[in-house]
Design a protein around this motif. Sequence first.
Motif, mmCIF file in Angstrom:
data_model
loop_
_atom_site.group_PDB
_atom_site.id
_atom_site.type_symbol
_atom_site.label_atom_id
_atom_site.label_comp_id
_atom_site.label_asym_id
_atom_site.label_seq_id
_atom_site.Cartn_x
_atom_site.Cartn_y
_atom_site.Cartn_z
ATOM 1 N N SER A 1 30.687 30.210 15.811
ATOM 2 C CA SER A 1 31.870 29.548 15.284
ATOM 3 C C SER A 1 33.016 29.618 16.286
ATOM 4 O O SER A 1 33.234 30.638 16.941
ATOM 5 N N GLY B 1 37.178 31.434 14.753
ATOM 6 C CA GLY B 1 37.548 32.806 14.498
ATOM 7 C C GLY B 1 38.985 33.072 14.921
ATOM 8 O O GLY B 1 39.583 32.328 15.706
ATOM 9 N N GLY C 1 38.564 33.440 -0.971
ATOM 10 C CA GLY C 1 37.960 34.684 -0.542
ATOM 11 C C GLY C 1 38.415 35.918 -1.285
ATOM 12 O O GLY C 1 38.207 37.024 -0.803
ATOM 13 N N GLU D 1 35.844 38.137 12.203
ATOM 14 C CA GLU D 1 34.434 38.138 12.588
ATOM 15 C C GLU D 1 33.721 37.065 11.776
ATOM 16 O O GLU D 1 33.249 37.326 10.665
ATOM 17 N N PRO D 2 33.642 35.835 12.281
ATOM 18 C CA PRO D 2 32.995 34.755 11.527
ATOM 19 C C PRO D 2 31.537 35.068 11.237
ATOM 20 O O PRO D 2 30.858 35.756 12.012
ATOM 21 N N LYS D 3 31.068 34.580 10.105
ATOM 22 C CA LYS D 3 29.661 34.784 9.767
ATOM 23 C C LYS D 3 28.750 34.091 10.758
ATOM 24 O O LYS D 3 27.682 34.603 11.104
ATOM 25 N N ASP D 4 29.181 32.928 11.220
ATOM 26 C CA ASP D 4 28.424 32.201 12.229
ATOM 27 C C ASP D 4 28.878 32.679 13.604
ATOM 28 O O ASP D 4 30.042 32.529 13.979
ATOM 29 N N ALA D 5 27.965 33.281 14.353
ATOM 30 C CA ALA D 5 28.333 33.819 15.666
ATOM 31 C C ALA D 5 28.808 32.734 16.620
ATOM 32 O O ALA D 5 29.574 32.999 17.544
ATOM 33 N N PRO E 1 38.869 34.160 9.793
ATOM 34 C CA PRO E 1 38.084 35.406 9.846
ATOM 35 C C PRO E 1 38.102 36.020 11.235
ATOM 36 O O PRO E 1 37.969 35.322 12.243
#
Length: 550
Positions: A313, A316, A153, A307-311, A305
């Motif tokens: 997920s 987090g 990242g 705030e994961p990209k996949d809500a 993360p």
Amino acid sequence: MSELPGFTLPTVFDNPKGWGPSNSQPTGIFRDIPYIPFSKGDKVTRVANWINPTETRDTRDTRGGRRQRDQNQQAYGSNSAAAFAYAADEDEESFSLVDNRGTAMRKIAVRAVQGGGPRGGARGGGAMQRLGRGGRFAGSGRGFAGGFRRRFGYRDGAAMQRSASVAAEDDWQEMQEIQFNRMKDLRFDAGEPVEAGRFGTTGVWDPALDRLSVRLEKPLTAAPAARFNVSASDDPVLAKIAEENEQVKVLATDTVVAALMAATVANSAWDVVVNRVGDRVYLDKRDGGPMDFASVNEGASPPPPSEPKDAASINGASLLAQEARDVTRSLISQVTASKKVEFGEANPFSSAEGADANAYRYRTFNLGTQDAAPCLMAVRTEVDGFTAGAVPKQLFVRALTQHDVSAVGAGNVLDWRLRLDAQRGAIIATEMMNNSSKLARWAFQAMLAGADQMKIGFVARVSPRDRTKHSVLGVQTYRPEDFLGQLGLNEYNAWGIVKALVDLCLQLEEGKYVIMRDPNNPLIRIYAVPEGTFEEGIEEAKEGDENDNE
């Protein structure tokens, strides 16, 4: 008595003018024997060097540094090569090189590394061509140089930015800024603590858990009772201790004190609320803040993360921290469920709303110097159990969790189910890198409580996609002092940090302050905040915590 055999000394021919045979010696006995003249620059231990300087002994060594160094050395013996040189005037003319296969193969290898096959085409790359496309160290976008940054990242030349545990408001006044490099040299000896009270009920450790392995894993059962974490200002026992002893100037809990001790190794941000009341200082945690949860892989690159990209997920940072807290509660409850022991007086936090399963040990530490009046700090510590036997040992129990080895923020760890039994040392070393702050806090908490042993359980999800079911794969036992040494931490430096911060807080005027660890710089900031700060969401945080306990 027979006569002794005679002994005649040989004739010694001295050469006072040089090195080697003198002119007075007979020349016949040394005829046809080569001789190397002596040079004043020669070392005594290597006067006779039978190595041809044009072909050093390290020519077969491909390490350039050693080979270049030996080639630059002085040739021992003055013109030593001339005495033993062999000239083959006629023999060398009879030889000729007819095979240049080595040169051709080197050209093929060069073309293959550059992306072409032996004939320069795209089809003939062979193994080297495949390594260039998908190999670990290839440079085509998936290789070591580019893929390392992509995987973890990072952007070229850009550092990852972390978020603060709480945002500083406009009406906050910065009072002090302390660099970590100033804190690493601090030293203080708090001496032996004084017992101030024991409360609650604890259990006896099940020795069968020390023999757990991946093949003999044990399912983790959810804790039936809650384990509260009340701040120092709301602790009635600490208030009573301060009332009975005027020398108690500081009141805190072990989670807060351990966070201050491990300040220099923390990777993520944290904050401590300081209430200056009269001549006393209360070091409180913020309800719903980082002190209520155990971070997961905060030292990984990158960390989980926020705030994961996949809500949807479940990996987090906040959900993993909540999962780690619940797993630790369940592990402590399960490993000490065989037998309960009354540790002391009744638990002060048990009420009609719920029973607290914790056992507490209150201790006072002297932060004053010999020349000044005593400055006692009363600390509430946790006791998680005792070992069975004639001499019970006090335990401090915590759990390391593994969620999904392929998820972002997993920390490049080994799969515990495959490697824990055979490579436990490597797994522990990885955890010390990814969770150095959390492990340091645990070690300091165990030290503050006077625990004889630390029991760290390795708990993994049954399925990476289900955060509610776990299994205990193994348990590791440490002495707190030994564990601190493995982490590279020093008890006296930790007390030096606490004393320095306490002395600063005692010099402040009455009011409320916040000690914050800067998320992106190695320093601590102290802010003066208005009265009533953080009190708006306290009730909401308590209600949310009670719902989690249910």
